[in-house]
Design a protein around this motif. Sequence first.
Motif, mmCIF file in Angstrom:
data_model
loop_
_atom_site.group_PDB
_atom_site.id
_atom_site.type_symbol
_atom_site.label_atom_id
_atom_site.label_comp_id
_atom_site.label_asym_id
_atom_site.label_seq_id
_atom_site.Cartn_x
_atom_site.Cartn_y
_atom_site.Cartn_z
ATOM 1 N N ARG A 239 0.827 -1.201 0.000
ATOM 2 C CA ARG A 239 0.000 0.000 0.000
ATOM 3 C C ARG A 239 0.871 1.265 0.000
ATOM 4 N N VAL B 76 -4.767 5.606 -2.699
ATOM 5 C CA VAL B 76 -4.764 4.783 -1.481
ATOM 6 C C VAL B 76 -5.435 3.450 -1.781
ATOM 7 N N GLY C 87 -8.741 -1.151 6.472
ATOM 8 C CA GLY C 87 -9.651 -1.343 5.342
ATOM 9 C C GLY C 87 -10.996 -1.954 5.715
ATOM 10 N N LYS C 88 -11.299 -2.015 7.002
ATOM 11 C CA LYS C 88 -12.533 -2.676 7.443
ATOM 12 C C LYS C 88 -13.776 -1.960 6.903
ATOM 13 N N SER C 89 -13.848 -0.642 7.151
ATOM 14 C CA SER C 89 -15.043 0.094 6.711
ATOM 15 C C SER C 89 -15.132 0.109 5.189
HETATM 16 N N1 LIG Z 1 -13.373 7.961 0.664
HETATM 17 C C1 LIG Z 1 -12.055 7.791 0.824
HETATM 18 N N2 LIG Z 1 -11.171 8.534 0.109
HETATM 19 C C2 LIG Z 1 -9.845 8.352 0.236
HETATM 20 N N3 LIG Z 1 -9.282 7.436 1.070
HETATM 21 C C3 LIG Z 1 -10.099 6.688 1.799
HETATM 22 C C4 LIG Z 1 -11.523 6.822 1.730
HETATM 23 N N4 LIG Z 1 -12.094 5.928 2.571
HETATM 24 C C5 LIG Z 1 -11.067 5.270 3.165
HETATM 25 N N5 LIG Z 1 -9.886 5.716 2.698
HETATM 26 C C6 LIG Z 1 -8.558 5.215 3.075
HETATM 27 O O1 LIG Z 1 -8.566 3.794 2.941
HETATM 28 C C7 LIG Z 1 -7.848 3.199 4.008
HETATM 29 C C8 LIG Z 1 -8.747 2.239 4.747
HETATM 30 O O2 LIG Z 1 -9.709 2.997 5.448
HETATM 31 P P1 LIG Z 1 -10.896 2.360 6.293
HETATM 32 O O3 LIG Z 1 -11.757 3.452 6.780
HETATM 33 O O4 LIG Z 1 -11.531 1.270 5.522
HETATM 34 O O5 LIG Z 1 -10.081 1.717 7.492
HETATM 35 P P2 LIG Z 1 -10.643 1.078 8.829
HETATM 36 O O6 LIG Z 1 -9.910 -0.205 8.999
HETATM 37 O O7 LIG Z 1 -12.118 1.003 8.794
HETATM 38 O O8 LIG Z 1 -10.132 2.124 9.887
HETATM 39 P P3 LIG Z 1 -10.839 2.756 11.200
HETATM 40 O O9 LIG Z 1 -10.850 1.657 12.234
HETATM 41 O O10 LIG Z 1 -9.915 3.866 11.572
HETATM 42 O O11 LIG Z 1 -12.204 3.209 10.802
HETATM 43 C C9 LIG Z 1 -7.338 4.318 4.875
HETATM 44 O O12 LIG Z 1 -6.009 4.599 4.529
HETATM 45 C C10 LIG Z 1 -8.238 5.489 4.519
HETATM 46 O O13 LIG Z 1 -7.549 6.714 4.646
#
Ligand SMILES: Nc1ncnc2c1ncn2[C@@H]1O[C@H](COP(=O)(O)OP(=O)(O)OP(=O)(O)O)[C@@H](O)[C@H]1O
Length: 400
Positions: free
Chosen positions: A35, A45, A70-72
């Motif tokens: 990544r 990203v 990347g969960k969400s």
């Molecule tokens: N709409 C978007 N535009 C640009 N980058 C994004 C977007 N959504 C997520 N990202 C990026 O993708 C990566 C994964 O994000 P995500 O929100 O899925 O992580 P996560 O595991 O859910 O984290 P958290 O527990 O902090 O919510 C991160 O680097 C985030 O900055």
Amino acid sequence: MAETTLPAIEFRNLDIVFGERRAEALRLVDQGKTRDEILQATNAVLGAAGVSFTVDRGEICVLMGLSGSGKSTILRAVNRLNDVARGEVLVRHRERAIDVAACDETTLRDIRTHTVSMVFQQFALLPWRTVRQNAGLGLELQGLPVAERNRIVDEKLAMVGLTKWADKYAHELSGGMQQRVGLARAFATNADILLMDEPFSALDPLIRTKLQDELLELQKSIRKTILFVSHDLDEALKLGNRIAIMQDGHIVQWGRPDDILLRPATPYVAEFVRHMNPLNVLRGSAVMRPLHSLKREGDMLLLDDAGGVRLEVDSADRPVCVRIEGHGGTLGHADGEEGRVPHACDVIVAPVDLKLRAAIALKRQTNHPILLVDDLGRLAGLCDNEEIYRGLLQRAEPRA
Ligand SMILES: Nc1ncnc2c1ncn2[C@@H]1O[C@H](COP(=O)(O)OP(=O)(O)OP(=O)(O)O)[C@@H](O)[C@H]1O
């Protein structure tokens, strides 16, 4: 695929990229770049890469990993809140598998209205609406008349213990209660699939534990398919039938809680599980000595090394009677939850999904060997001190 065996959700080789230079980023994904390298080269990203797993109907699947893993991103792909760069997200909708990443807008709207419902971390309640009106939002979007809407909503508010609060506004409720409204709103739409993005993480630990318990209790009757995001392994192990552990957009392990605990696939997962308490997670089936590795003499199974405790089984391997040093002994049937035997006995028979905590309670109470049997009463394996110690130390028996 037969409709009954269709999973609720299936991710197939899913890649999600945020940024302009998608094609270039995907080429680098295929070259196995990380990544960070992709970000440096393309300013894009990598949200998710090569994600494949299924969520069966009625299952709670937890996406777990550190912040930014990347969960969400994956969760949000299920109702196309994120664009998919490559791969498929198949959702069971009206008994068919629909690729949400590629379906037309009308189908997508139908899926969002009837099949997939979302519960948010920050509750997302509208402050100018009452609890009842908030909980009925999804039904309003479905176009249900107000009387019908209120009937369903009141039923769901009762399920989450908020009947008396139906006419209050969000600011009059505690955080835990607000999230119960969020749950009632999701249940009300009758959607089969619930997406829950860290729904309890804004709550204090006691309320959080309580809501987890309530969700598990409710799930016994509602049997929804739940994709649940958490960065807390305790929560993941408690709630998940299966867990996907994420790192840098990749799934590094996908499996049952006992698999994750006993067989962490990478050092990253091992680090997560190192300090976990296995007592509430592990079950007899994960630690037992399986039937095939017990010594047999004719139709007798030897339950101890010296051969003093012998079990007779019938032709289907159901325990019939036990002999202790040549004398007849008794079998005592224990319940799987609490770990109690109803009467004095020499060997205990318990369900194969007996919790490790209950197994220890039984051993402490009786010090007898524990036979684990399946739903049909057939012997599955033996759980004695050695197996319990192994479970406590989170050491897996090498796979046979
Ligand atoms: N709409 C978007 N535009 C640009 N980058 C994004 C977007 N959504 C997520 N990202 C990026 O993708 C990566 C994964 O994000 P995500 O929100 O899925 O992580 P996560 O595991 O859910 O984290 P958290 O527990 O902090 O919510 C991160 O680097 C985030 O900055």
